[in-house]
Design an enzyme around this catalytic site. Sequence first.
Site, short mmCIF file in Angstrom:
data_model
loop_
_atom_site.label_atom_id
_atom_site.label_comp_id
_atom_site.label_asym_id
_atom_site.label_seq_id
_atom_site.Cartn_x
_atom_site.Cartn_y
_atom_site.Cartn_z
CB THR A 25 43.86 39.30 40.64
OG1 THR A 25 44.31 40.71 40.81
CG2 THR A 25 44.20 39.10 39.57
CG PHE A 69 33.19 39.66 29.37
CD1 PHE A 69 32.69 38.81 30.00
CD2 PHE A 69 34.02 40.34 29.71
CE1 PHE A 69 33.44 38.48 31.40
CE2 PHE A 69 34.56 39.98 30.97
CZ PHE A 69 34.35 38.75 32.31
CD GLU A 98 33.67 38.45 36.14
OE1 GLU A 98 33.59 39.07 35.94
OE2 GLU A 98 33.65 37.41 35.39
N GLY A 135 43.97 11.13 52.67
CA GLY A 135 44.83 10.68 51.29
C GLY A 135 43.32 10.63 49.99
CD GLU A 148 45.05 43.78 23.62
OE1 GLU A 148 45.88 43.77 24.01
OE2 GLU A 148 43.76 44.13 23.06
CB THR A 166 35.26 32.16 29.97
OG1 THR A 166 35.98 32.68 30.81
CG2 THR A 166 33.79 31.27 31.09
CB ILE A 225 38.30 16.99 56.25
CG1 ILE A 225 38.38 17.80 57.27
CG2 ILE A 225 36.96 16.03 57.01
CD1 ILE A 225 37.00 18.77 57.60
N GLY A 240 45.52 41.78 31.72
CA GLY A 240 44.25 41.77 32.75
C GLY A 240 43.65 42.32 33.04
#
Length: 401
Positions: A381, A127, A379, A356, A131, A162, A353, A135
């Site tokens: 913000t 869908f 969908e 590195g 543009e 998408t 957790i 948004g």
Amino acid sequence: MARLAQTAGLTDVQQEILKTVREFVDKEIIPVATELEHRDEYPQQIVDGLKELGLFGLMIPEEYGGLGESLLTYALCVEEIARGWMSVSGIINTHFIVAYMLKQHGTQEQKDYFLPRMAAGETRGAFSMSEPGLGSDVSAITSKAVKDGDEYVLNGQKMWLTNGGTSTLVAVLVRSDEGHPEGTAPHKSMTTFLVEKESGFGEVRPGLTIPGKIDKMGYKGVDTTELIMDGLRIPANRVLGGVTGRGFYQMMDGVEVGRVNVAARGCGVAQRAFELGVSYAQQRHTFGKAIAQHQAIQFKLAEMATKVEAAHAMMVNAARKKDSGERNDLEAGMAKYLASEYCKEVVEDAFRIHGGYGFSKEYEIERLYREAPMLLIGEGTAEIQKMIIGRRLLEEYRFQG
Ligand SMILES: Cc1cc2nc3c(=O)[nH]c(=O)nc-3n(C[C@H](O)[C@H](O)[C@H](O)COP(=O)(O)OP(=O)(O)OC[C@H]3O[C@@H](n4cnc5c(N)ncnc54)[C@H](O)[C@@H]3O)c2cc1C
């Protein structure tokens, strides 16, 4: 063995479907997700598997060849899939929104033609509202349709589709002035067109070009594209519902169920982040003990698990409300807002957790860290969700003084 995010009151059929999907995720998605994601490769084999499971037709009514399941079943499946790889849930999400809009708003001919093909996964939906210049502010759409005999001629540029390349049916929202005089409110002069096309990139139908994939930070594997309409001719019988001027409402209806879905995705990604965090915390040792035995890490795990539970409960509540036939925009907005914010926080804690190693591409949490932010935007913000929530609260709690 999972203790978190359980859902009370499911039927045997729902439990069976979820068990099958969870097994599929554990066997077919999790082992390959990170590698495919790093290569930005479309997960064709996974998509074929989902097709076989009937997931593309999960909510499409049985009379059209689907499984006729509820929004709750669908959302719980999405949660499981996103736990494996968020991009895969994105592949079915736009398809599901288009099928839902057809089911709710399509003419009988449109339903008879599209829904069986969509249930089989042969026709795949995307869908398109956004543009390059907008948004959140959908009412500012500039793409336009002009009537020419039995057809409409569409011009304009769309952004952020998408599944723009892999889909074969795009529901496109444009401005259509015909029958709507100058001065008509913007949302009353918009129309959704059902645009069929070839999958792939380049000129996929005369007047319609999908230029190529947008290179993204995360949410890889699934294609996100632009769409350019240059004299694209669409027959009048491909106006969704057969009447112009209703497109804005149709799209908002679709996006509302889509929001429950995004909430479900947030729940799935957060669950996975928790699983990774709680597992790593018991394996890594510092100062003579597993880091899980340090209170600071246990507190993190406690906060993460609480957020996973809360987001799941709100998502389930929003889906059940819609399934009961009631308006659920307040619940869907709250669930989407909370689940996406919590998802980002749980992922961040799981990343911390990992120390590195969380920064290494060898560890799955690195992928989740790049995926979670998409949920804050897609969908609608967080700011837009809060606007919806705020407006609805003022309706419900109108001052009676
Ligand atoms: C990976 C990806 C996939 C997508 N897929 C699709 C798709 O399939 N189809 C589709 O149509 N679109 C799609 N989108 C577009 C998405 O819906 C938009 O990006 C989103 O709605 C935000 O619009 P925007 O990017 O133009 O930001 P803007 O609207 O420009 O907003 C920018 C910032 O301003 C804030 N803001 C805007 N207005 C207000 C206000 N009134 N008050 C307070 N703050 C405000 C926003 O919250 C945001 O923080 C996708 C986007 C991404 C990133």
